[in-house]
Design a protein around this motif. Structure first.
Motif, short mmCIF file in Angstrom:
data_model
loop_
_atom_site.label_atom_id
_atom_site.label_comp_id
_atom_site.label_asym_id
_atom_site.label_seq_id
_atom_site.Cartn_x
_atom_site.Cartn_y
_atom_site.Cartn_z
N VAL A 127 0.84 -1.20 0.00
CA VAL A 127 0.00 0.00 0.00
C VAL A 127 0.87 1.24 0.00
O VAL A 127 0.61 2.20 -0.74
CB VAL A 127 -0.94 0.00 1.22
CG1 VAL A 127 -1.69 1.33 1.32
CG2 VAL A 127 -1.92 -1.16 1.13
N ARG A 128 1.90 1.25 0.85
CA ARG A 128 2.80 2.41 0.91
C ARG A 128 3.40 2.70 -0.46
O ARG A 128 3.48 3.85 -0.89
CB ARG A 128 3.92 2.18 1.93
CG ARG A 128 3.47 2.07 3.37
CD ARG A 128 4.63 2.38 4.30
NE ARG A 128 5.84 1.65 3.98
CZ ARG A 128 6.19 0.48 4.50
NH1 ARG A 128 5.38 -0.11 5.37
NH2 ARG A 128 7.33 -0.09 4.19
N ALA A 129 3.84 1.65 -1.13
CA ALA A 129 4.47 1.82 -2.44
C ALA A 129 3.49 2.43 -3.44
O ALA A 129 3.87 3.29 -4.25
CB ALA A 129 4.98 0.48 -2.95
N ARG A 130 2.23 2.05 -3.38
CA ARG A 130 1.22 2.60 -4.28
C ARG A 130 0.94 4.07 -3.98
O ARG A 130 0.66 4.85 -4.89
CB ARG A 130 -0.08 1.80 -4.18
CG ARG A 130 0.02 0.38 -4.69
CD ARG A 130 -0.02 0.31 -6.20
NE ARG A 130 -1.35 0.60 -6.73
CZ ARG A 130 -1.64 0.66 -8.02
NH1 ARG A 130 -0.68 0.47 -8.91
NH2 ARG A 130 -2.86 0.91 -8.43
N LEU A 131 1.02 4.43 -2.70
CA LEU A 131 0.70 5.80 -2.30
C LEU A 131 1.73 6.82 -2.79
O LEU A 131 1.44 8.00 -2.83
CB LEU A 131 0.57 5.89 -0.77
CG LEU A 131 -0.68 5.25 -0.18
CD1 LEU A 131 -0.62 5.24 1.34
CD2 LEU A 131 -1.95 5.97 -0.64
#
Length: 275
Positions: A138-142
């Motif tokens: 999720v962090r990487a997508r954000l």
């Protein structure tokens, strides 16, 4: 890193105009949003950045450029802040966008002060940071620049689910993914937490446990970290059943993870290495 001229320009301008922002009351919300929009504009227009920081251009010329960009819709204090920044000397043109963003965050901090929600915003940002620590995908997508900003913001709302953040905390969380500024998402959230902590004159210590801390435990942790850091601290207690047991403590960028789940993960890594 900002050069000496930029650091002086940023600090002098913010010290000069901080009282005006503090007195803006409810208007600080509007000013913060306008400054975030200008930050995004500058990040995508090196031509405008150079025009506003060119020492050979007159201030009147820069004012005309700002009027062209903002029209007559911007808050007068937004225009005053941008004009003041344009009058300063900068080490490099890109530093003015950093200063505009700093002013935007300041505006939201004063808006939180006016609403009596400063501590709430700081705590909610810390809880968001803690929740995302175990969600690397999720962090990487954000902070994936290939993903449109609105898609990233929808993902953020999905992660938050039914958690109703304070409007200022939500706006700052959205800004962190809408205006990436070559930063990782958690790095931006931590930067915001640190700014709020300094603004309140204390440090945020986020403690994650499987069950709620008792008042006695919070008191002991407060004493320990106040003594260690040499200043007042606020203990942000986060309950996360998935850690199973133990405690994860985060102070600024430093994380000490003594949870059961972390110990199990470490054991698995050791087993794989020895296999």
């Amino acid at each position: 890193m900002r050069g000496e001229a930029s650091r002086i320009a940023d600090r002098t301008s913010r010290d000069s105009l901080a009282p005006r922002l503090r007195e803006a009351g409810d208007d600080a919300w509007r000013i913060g949003n306008e400054l975030f929009s200008i930050t995004d504009l500058l990040d995508h227009s090196t031509h405008v950045e150079r025009a506003l920081t060119d020492p050979s251009r007159s201030l009147d010329d820069k004012k005309r450029l700002l009027t062209t960009l903002l029209g007559d819709q911007a808050h007068p204090l937004t225009m005053e802040i941008l004009t003041d920044l344009a009058a300063r000397r900068w080490s490099r043109s890109g530093d003015i966008a950093n200063a505009v963003e700093d002013f935007g965050v300041d505006a939201f901090m004063y808006a939180a002060d006016s609403a009596g929600s400063t501590l709430t915003v700081s705590v909610q940002l810390a809880e968001l940071h803690s929740a995302l620590l175990n969600l690397p995908v999720v962090r990487a997508r954000l902070y994936d620049e290939k993903v449109p900003a609105q898609v990233r913001i929808r993902l953020l709302h999905t992660v938050l689910g039914g958690n109703n953040l304070d409007p200022i905390a939500m706006r700052l969380a959205e800004h962190a993914t809408a205006n990436l500024r070559n930063r990782r998402y958690l790095a931006t959230i931590q930067w915001l937490i640190n700014k709020f902590s300094r603004h309140m004159g204390e440090s945020m210590v986020t403690v994650t446990t499987a069950t709620p801390l008792t008042p006695e435990q919070i008191g002991r942790l407060s004493h320990i970290y106040s003594s260690r850091l040499g200043r007042a601290v606020h203990i942000n207690s986060v309950v996360d059943a998935t850690v199973l047991g133990g405690m994860r403590v985060q102070v600024g960028d430093e994380v000490t993870d003594n949870t059961v789940v972390a110990q199990l993960q470490q054991l698995r890594r050791k087993v794989r290495v020895s296999a």
